[in-house]
Structure formats: structure tokens, C-alpha cells
Design a protein around this motif. Structure first.
Motif, PDB file in Angstrom:
ATOM      1  N   PHE A   1      16.378  68.285 -21.551  1.00 41.18           N
ATOM      2  CA  PHE A   1      17.703  68.350 -20.974  1.00 41.18           C
ATOM      3  C   PHE A   1      18.538  67.136 -21.386  1.00 41.18           C
ATOM      4  O   PHE A   1      19.729  67.239 -21.668  1.00 41.18           O
TER       5      PHE A   1
ATOM      6  N   LEU B   1      20.067  80.999 -16.584  1.00 32.97           N
ATOM      7  CA  LEU B   1      19.697  79.827 -17.364  1.00 32.97           C
ATOM      8  C   LEU B   1      18.193  79.746 -17.588  1.00 32.97           C
ATOM      9  O   LEU B   1      17.733  79.096 -18.511  1.00 32.97           O
ATOM     10  N   GLY B   2      17.435  80.365 -16.727  1.00 31.36           N
ATOM     11  CA  GLY B   2      15.987  80.286 -16.852  1.00 31.36           C
ATOM     12  C   GLY B   2      15.435  79.171 -16.002  1.00 31.36           C
ATOM     13  O   GLY B   2      16.031  78.107 -15.872  1.00 31.36           O
TER      14      GLY B   2
ATOM     15  N   LEU C   1      14.766  75.590 -17.705  1.00 32.10           N
ATOM     16  CA  LEU C   1      15.908  74.700 -17.893  1.00 32.10           C
ATOM     17  C   LEU C   1      16.227  73.954 -16.606  1.00 32.10           C
ATOM     18  O   LEU C   1      16.456  72.750 -16.604  1.00 32.10           O
TER      19      LEU C   1
ATOM     20  N   SER D   1      25.382  67.232 -26.813  1.00 31.39           N
ATOM     21  CA  SER D   1      26.432  68.253 -26.800  1.00 31.39           C
ATOM     22  C   SER D   1      27.256  68.368 -25.520  1.00 31.39           C
ATOM     23  O   SER D   1      28.102  69.234 -25.440  1.00 31.39           O
ATOM     24  N   PHE D   2      27.035  67.509 -24.557  1.00 31.54           N
ATOM     25  CA  PHE D   2      27.923  67.544 -23.404  1.00 31.54           C
ATOM     26  C   PHE D   2      29.317  67.135 -23.874  1.00 31.54           C
ATOM     27  O   PHE D   2      29.473  66.187 -24.637  1.00 31.54           O
TER      28      PHE D   2
ATOM     29  N   ILE E   1      22.698  69.517  -8.960  1.00 33.99           N
ATOM     30  CA  ILE E   1      21.425  69.973  -9.501  1.00 33.99           C
ATOM     31  C   ILE E   1      20.349  69.981  -8.425  1.00 33.99           C
ATOM     32  O   ILE E   1      19.474  70.832  -8.408  1.00 33.99           O
TER      33      ILE E   1
ATOM     34  N   ALA F   1      16.077  70.027 -15.968  1.00 36.01           N
ATOM     35  CA  ALA F   1      17.264  69.334 -15.476  1.00 36.01           C
ATOM     36  C   ALA F   1      16.928  68.552 -14.217  1.00 36.01           C
ATOM     37  O   ALA F   1      17.352  67.409 -14.037  1.00 36.01           O
TER      38      ALA F   1
ATOM     39  N   THR G   1      20.043  67.731 -24.681  1.00 38.97           N
ATOM     40  CA  THR G   1      21.270  68.534 -24.640  1.00 38.97           C
ATOM     41  C   THR G   1      22.454  67.673 -24.247  1.00 38.97           C
ATOM     42  O   THR G   1      23.489  67.654 -24.910  1.00 38.97           O
TER      43      THR G   1
END
Lengths: 399, 367
Positions: A124, A218-219, A222, A131-132, A185, A226, A127
Motif C-alpha cells: 500500500f 477493493l478486495g 488491499l 501514485s497518490f 481506514i 492499508a 501505491t
């Protein structure tokens, strides 16, 4: 020729020479020439005697080469051809932001002992750090904070990431901060244990459904990643936020000046106007507007007259062509003046410098110097522009 | 003079009026039959090249002659509303323009959060909670967790519009034009396959995404790239063409925007660009028409001529680089000196139609 309001002229050299100017932030929407402008300002400051560093985000290849930036280094490197001797004591250093490495370094600095690896290995984190949508802005600010903290620099010139809106640079850190603080989260991954019972009550059963929907889409993996990330990150979050707050304070301090960069196009000027309003709302110091790529008229002759004469000319094709290209230029210049005067009516106090267009791309230090000269000329200075017109071809021909 | 302007697909002259004249034969190669078969026209380009304007002109051009098109924007900028001079668009399809010959353009500003809620609503019946969640930032949070999710939703919406049929069983839209993210992001935006890796391996969005992949990689789709005749936009265009080819997306046309007239004959350009302009010849030429100008005005005209020549030279170089790249259909649009307003949007659309831009009528729009 310009019926509307005339803005005050931005004195770029006074800004660059002012010892109290320590940070210069160049903002603007994409495609207006921010990177080139930043580099040109930094070079000019260095050649006027200041020890300067320019933080670029994503320079075009040839511009990067001109600054000696062959690869991402994440630390400033000196541009050897500039200053650094008794006659010219100023220096130019340049660096290109390595977003991922800056983020990694932050994690190593702030994480509890032994925790950094587990954060960095988390899928996570990968990511988020690559790419945030706000990561680049956040890291640019972090890097600015670091450069300022060394105390080594007379002047730090910052190019901002190529975002859709100039405002992103100011908003991203807050967005990222909200995101990383993990309330959401925790709610999603373990709603029962999260301290948000009050919130859950408000949202009611909908929230449980939402959490279920999110995990369906999202699964579970993930969300688990996170969640693990946020837990590990929690311990260093305070440090993170402190840094962000400190950098934000730096941006509001008197040593900082913002320059808004725009092209004489409606979209770019609209973005510039939003940004100017925002700076004023946040009490951030605006130095002025750089209007790039203008087409000032060099010959006093109206477009109508030029076209009339051209229509009647026989046997003088060169003279006719010259009249027609002049008429087009008058039209274009008038349009640019109209656009600028619309901006100025709404923001009469904003000082402006116009940078007449350089054809071809700027790919060497001479090119940057030329942009610097035009930046400092403030308004159309025909003489400077005249000699200037002759040089750009070199870069066009070099291909 | 058109014989001298060999560098251009279209040479412009406007001695009599503002109308641009298409002097070169640019029909089949500018818009080949394969592009007429496409129903989803994705428009991208480097920031600042005018891709929203071009997308809007394309939607108008494709709608002309009694067709119906949909123009979609996905970046929340309300660029379409500004262009068509309407209030901000809500998240629904609205008629925004009548095309020449009776066609119709509708517009849709896709709001990612609304689109995601729409899905949730469909499968989970969130009711009022949806809005609260939105206010809390929960939706933004979910799309941040999985950046691909946002793109899947947006391309999914476009695909749904392409495939939608009316009560008469005919497609609702003859063509859908998508004002896509700029070249730097467009490939990852379209690469739904990759985005799906972020998502759960089952579930409603996943199966929908599979359908999107199919459409995006078929002849139903064409990705058009808008460029200017400048160094960086051309570089980005060529890079994106390669990237699109490598990821298997069907390339459409390269659309050269803001083409400006070349007034100097080709043979004079190189010398003038190097600063060699015969000031005396200009002065004498003007004098024959009774225009006697003082030396400083002549000097100014010379300076402008040098600028013009340098620009034309740089544009020719940029055009040559495009020519060296993969052979692609190419369209050109002129620079509009007064900027783009609704009227000039129609002018641009007409220029596209003149270059062969069209789709067959599938919908019942004209009946």
C-alpha cells in the motif's frame, strides 16, 4: 492600444537582489512554462551574486541536461558553468525532485526503530508513494523544507508539479495529511474497534454496508495492507504532520515570495486569478504575475491599414507578406492585452512582467539567460527584444 | 503563393475574408474509413494544447448532418460549460448544442464520486447514508486507496454511453467523444486491465471492467492526440503514440491545433530566421503602394518578420518530426486570433468536416 487597466510592473531584479527573499515559489497551471521560468530566475539570481538552488520537478530532457541533471539525484548539484569565482561569487545549484526517495527518507527519519522497513515494504505504501495524486506536491514541499533547513542557500527557487490547477500545490499536503491520519481506514477495516462510534451512529447501517461495498470492490487484501500500513505509520504521523505544518509556515513567512506564471490564454489566466485569490485568503506573499510568451507589437501601424495596403500591393510580395504578418501580430497582441486587462481589472494590485515569446525550445544556459533578460525587462523593452529575436534559431537548427 | 507553402497540409490565405481555405487534398488520409467506424473518440494531448476545445469541435463535427453525439469530460474542470457558455453541468446528459444540419450534441460532466455512489446504490442500496459518506470524504478515500478505481468508473461510464440503446433498439449516440486526461496520464487512464489489478477479483465493478477493456481495445475506439507545432507537445505526442501502440490501444488521428498562417514564401524563411531581412526591399515595396514609413517602423517590421520566420522554421521542424513518426491520419485546426467562443467552435467543427470527419448515422436522432 491597451484600453483597459495597466498593471504595475514587476521588478524581477529587485526581487532577486533582495536579501530578504529566501524562497521563490513558481506556481501556475500546466503548460505555461513554469520549469523554464524557475530555471531562468535561478540562473539570473546566481549571476547577480546569490548562492541559489533551483528545485525542478520534471524538466524537459534538454533543459535538464543544460542544468547538469542527467539523472534524478535528489540532492543539489552545482552547475559548473555558472559563477563560483571572485568576479562572480554567486552559484547555481540544481536538483530534480525524486518523489519516491524523498518519501522513503522521510519514513526512515521519522519511523520508530525497526519499523521503517515494514512500512516501505507494504504494497500500500508503494501505491501511495508513487501514485497518490498529492504525493508529488507533498514531497516538493518537504524537499523545500529540507533545503531551507540547511541554511546553506541565499535563495531557493521552487518549480511546482504539473498539476491541473495551481491550487493543488497548496492543497495536496493537507489532503495527504487527512488521508494518512487514518481515521477513515480504521473505520473501514475495523469499524467496531475504531473510536468513531459516534460517527457510526450518525451514518448508521449505511456505513456497514459501505464498508462491505468497499471491501467487495477493493478486495480484502488491499484493505488489510492499508490497515497494516496505517498502524505502522501511526507512530510517525506526528512527525509527518509537524513537518508539513512547518513548511506551510515557511510559505507564509516574509522571506517567501510567490510568482504566478501564466500564458496569455483564457484558461491559464483564469487559473492564475484563482491562485492569486487563494494566496491572499491564506495571507501568503504574492510577488506578481509572469505572463509568458507574449507577442508585443514592434511597429506602429494598424492592422486595418496594413491589410488594406497589402491587398493593393502588386509586384512586391515580400512587402505584402510583411504587412500581413504584422497585421496578424497586431491582432494577437490586442487579444493578449485584452486578456491581461481583464485579469488586471479584477486584481489591480498584482504586478506583472511580460516575457515576449522565444521561438523554439530553451535548451541551454544562454537560452535561460535570454529568458532572464526578458523577465527583468518588465514590459516590452524593444531593444532587448530586438537583439533577442536573432538567437533562438540556434536551438531550432541544432536538431 | 500556395505553391510555396509545401510544408503544410493546409495552406492558409485570407486576402478577402477570414474564411480559411483548404488548399490541399486532405480527405481520405485525414479521416480514413476505420475512424468512421469508431464510436468512442478519446481526445488527449499535452496540457495547454487545447484538447477540450478540440474535443468539443469534434463532437460538433461528428453530430453535423442530423446525428447525435455525447461529449464527456472527466476531470471535474467544467471546461465544457465554459466553452459552450452554459452554467456548470450537473452529472447528467444534457443537450448543449445544435450541430450544423440539425444534429445534436449532449454533454456529460462525470463526477467520480457520484459515479461511485451510483454503483453502490445499484448494488447495496445505501440510501441517505451515501450523501453523508460523501461529505465525510469516504468516497474520495476509497478512490485514493485504489487510484485505478476512479479510471475504471470513468471509462466504464463512457462505455455504457457507447453501448446504450433507446426504446427503438437503436444506439442513443452515433458517437461519444471523451475529453480525456492529458498525454502524461492518458495511457494509465485507459489501461483498465492494469487498474483491475488493484481491485477485488470478483464483484460488480470487476466484471464491468472486463467489458470496458474489450471496447477500448477494439475498433470501436480511437484515441486522438492534440498537439501544437512546438517541440515539447510534438515530443509528448510521439511518446504517447508509442505507448498507445505498446499497450494495444487503437490510435486515431493526430490533430494539429492552432496552425497559424505562413506569410513569407518558403525560400525567404531560412534567411529571415537567421536575421537576414532586406529592409530596403520592404521599404521600397511599401513605397510603391504609397506607404512611406519612418525607419524605426521599418525596423519594427523587420523584427516582427524575423520572429515570424523563426516561428515558421520551428514549426516546419516540428512538422517534420511528426512526419518521421508513425504514419497516422492528421487533421489541422487554425489558430483563432480572437480566442475560442461558441461561434468559432462551429468554425472549427466545419474545418474538421471539410477534412472528412464523419460517422455513419446509427441512432434514431434524425427521425
Amino acid at each position: 492600444m491597451s484600453p483597459g487597466r495597466v498593471p504595475p510592473v514587476l521588478d524581477v531584479d529587485a526581487l532577486l537582489d533582495d536579501r530578504d527573499t529566501r524562497v521563490l515559489v513558481c506556481c501556475g497551471s500546466g503548460g505555461v512554462g513554469k520549469t523554464t521560468t524557475s530555471a531562468a530566475l535561478a540562473l539570473r539570481a546566481a549571476e547577480r551574486g546569490r548562492r541559489t538552488v533551483v528545485l525542478t520537478i520534471d524538466p524537459a530532457r534538454r533543459l535538464a541536461q543544460a542544468l547538469g541533471l542527467e539523472a534524478l539525484s535528489n540532492e543539489p548539484g552545482r552547475v559548473a558553468a555558472v559563477g563560483g569565482n571572485a568576479d562572480e561569487p554567486g552559484e547555481l545549484h540544481a536538483m530534480m525532485l525524486d518523489m519516491r526517495r524523498t518519501f522513503d527518507e522521510m519514513v526512515y527519519t521519522h519511523a520508530e526503530h525497526g519499523r521503517a522497513e515494514s512500512i516501505i515494504d507494504n504494497p500500500f505504501y508503494q501505491t501511495i508513494s508513487s501514485s497518490f495524486s498529492g504525493t508529488q506536491e507533498y514531497m516538493a514541499m518537504e524537499k523545500l523544507g529540507q533545503l531551507a533547513a540547511t541554511g546553506e542557500w541565499d535563495l531557493i527557487v521552487v518549480d511546482t508539479p504539473p498539476s491541473r490547477s495551481a491550487l493543488d500545490f497548496l492543497d495536496a499536503p493537507q489532503r495527504m495529511s487527512n488521508f494518512l491520519d487514518g481515521r477513515m481506514i480504521r473505520l473501514l477495516s475495523a469499524p467496531a474497534r475504531a473510536g468513531g462510534r459516534g460517527l457510526r451512529k450518525i451514518v448508521g447501517a449505511g456505513f456497514t454496508l459501505f464498508a462491505k461495498a468497499v471491501s467487495t470492490i477493493l478486495g480484502g487484501q488491499l484493505l488489510a495492507d492499508a490497515s497494516a500500513f496505517v498502524q505502522a505509520f501511526d507512530t510517525m504521523f506526528g512527525g509527518f504532520r509537524e513537518r508539513a505544518t512547518a513548511t506551510y509556515a515557511l510559505l507564509r513567512s516574509p522571506g517567501t515570495a510567490f510568482l504566478v506564471i501564466a500564458a496569455p490564454e483564457p484558461d491559464a489566466l483564469r487559473e492564475a486569478a484563482y491562485f492569486v485569490d487563494r494566496l491572499s485568503a491564506d495571507e501568503m506573499p504574492l510577488a506578481g504575475l509572469v505572463l509568458n510568451r507574449t507577442h508585443p507589437v514592434r511597429a506602429q501601424l494598424s492592422a486595418t491599414k496594413a491589410r488594406d495596403v497589402a491587398d493593393g500591393l502588386r509586384g512586391a510580395p515580400l512587402a505584402a507578406a510583411v504587412l500581413r504578418l504584422h497585421a496578424d501580430r497586431v491582432d494577437l497582441a490586442e487579444r493578449e492585452e485584452r486578456l491581461l486587462s481583464r485579469f488586471t481589472s479584477a486584481h489591480p494590485a498584482v504586478a506583472v512582467t511580460k516575457v515576449p515569446v522565444v521561438a523554439g525550445d530553451v535548451s541551454d544556459l544562454d537560452g535561460l539567460r535570454e529568458i532572464g533578460t526578458r523577465l527583468a525587462a518588465g514590459d516590452e523593452a524593444p531593444e532587448a527584444a530586438r537583439t533577442a529575436t536573432e538567437r533562438p534559431l540556434r536551438s531550432a537548427r541544432a536538431r | 503563393m500556395n505553391g510555396h507553402c509545401s510544408q503544410r497540409l493546409i495552406a492558409f490565405r485570407r486576402p478577402g475574408g477570414r474564411k480559411l481555405r483548404n488548399l490541399t487534398d486532405v480527405t481520405s488520409s485525414a479521416w480514413p474509413a476505420a475512424l468512421s467506424a469508431a464510436r468512442l473518440h478519446v481526445v488527449s494531448g499535452k496540457g495547454g494544447t487545447g484538447k477540450t476545445t478540440v474535443a468539443a469541435a469534434l463532437a460538433l463535427a461528428l453530430a453535423s448532418g442530423g446525428r447525435r453525439t455525447l461529449l464527456i469530460e472527466v476531470e471535474g474542470r467544467q471546461g465544457i460549460a465554459q466553452l459552450f457558455d452554459t452554467p456548470p453541468l450537473p452529472y447528467e446528459e444534457r443537450k448543449i448544442a445544435v450541430a450544423p444540419g440539425g444534429g445534436e450534441v449532449r454533454a456529460l460532466a462525470v463526477d467520480t464520486e457520484a459515479a461511485l455512489l451510483e454503483y453502490f446504490e445499484l448494488f447495496y442500496r445505501l440510501g441517505m447514508a451515501g450523501r453523508t459518506l460523501r461529505r465525510m470524504g469516504a468516497i474520495e478515500f476509497a478512490t485514493t486507496l485504489a487510484p485505478g478505481l476512479r479510471d475504471v468508473l470513468l471509462t466504464g461510464k463512457a462505455k455504457e454511453c457507447v453501448n446504450r440503446r433507446g426504446p427503438d433498439g437503436l444506439p442513443v449516440y452515433d458517437a461519444v467523444v471523451l475529453d480525456a486526461p492529458p498525454t502524461g496520464r492518458v495511457v494509465s487512464f485507459l489501461d483498465v486491465t492494469k487498474a483491475m489489478a488493484d481491485l477485488a477479483k470478483s464483484g460488480p465493478i470487476h466484471s464491468q471492467a472486463a467489458g470496458v477493456v474489450q471496447v477500448l481495445h477494439s475498433e470501436l475506439t480511437a484515441v486522438h492526440l492534440v498537439t501544437l507545432l512546438e517541440d515539447l507537445p510534438v515530443t509528448e505526442t510521439l511518446e504517447t503514440v508509442d505507448e498507445l501502440a505498446a499497450t494495444g490501444f487503437p490510435m486515431g488521428a493526430v490533430i494539429v491545433n492552432r496552425v497559424r498562417p505562413q506569410w513569407l514564401p518558403d525560400r525567404s524563411v531560412a534567411a529571415a530566421a537567421n536575421g537576414r531581412v532586406d529592409a530596403e526591399r520592404i521599404r521600397a515595396g511599401l513605397s510603391t503602394a504609397g506607404l512611406d514609413l519612418p525607419p524605426d517602423v521599418i525596423d519594427g517590421l523587420v523584427a516582427e518578420t524575423v520572429d515570424h520566420a523563426v516561428r515558421v522554421h520551428a514549426e516546419a521542424t516540428a512538422l517534420a518530426r511528426l512526419d518521421e513518426g508513425p504514419p497516422l491520419p492528421r487533421l489541422e485546426l487554425p489558430q483563432l486570433v480572437d480566442g475560442v467562443d461558441l461561434g468559432s467552435l462551429y468554425e472549427l467543427a466545419e474545418t474538421l468536416v471539410e477534412q472528412g470527419v464523419s460517422v455513419p448515422t446509427l441512432s434514431g436522432a434524425h427521425s
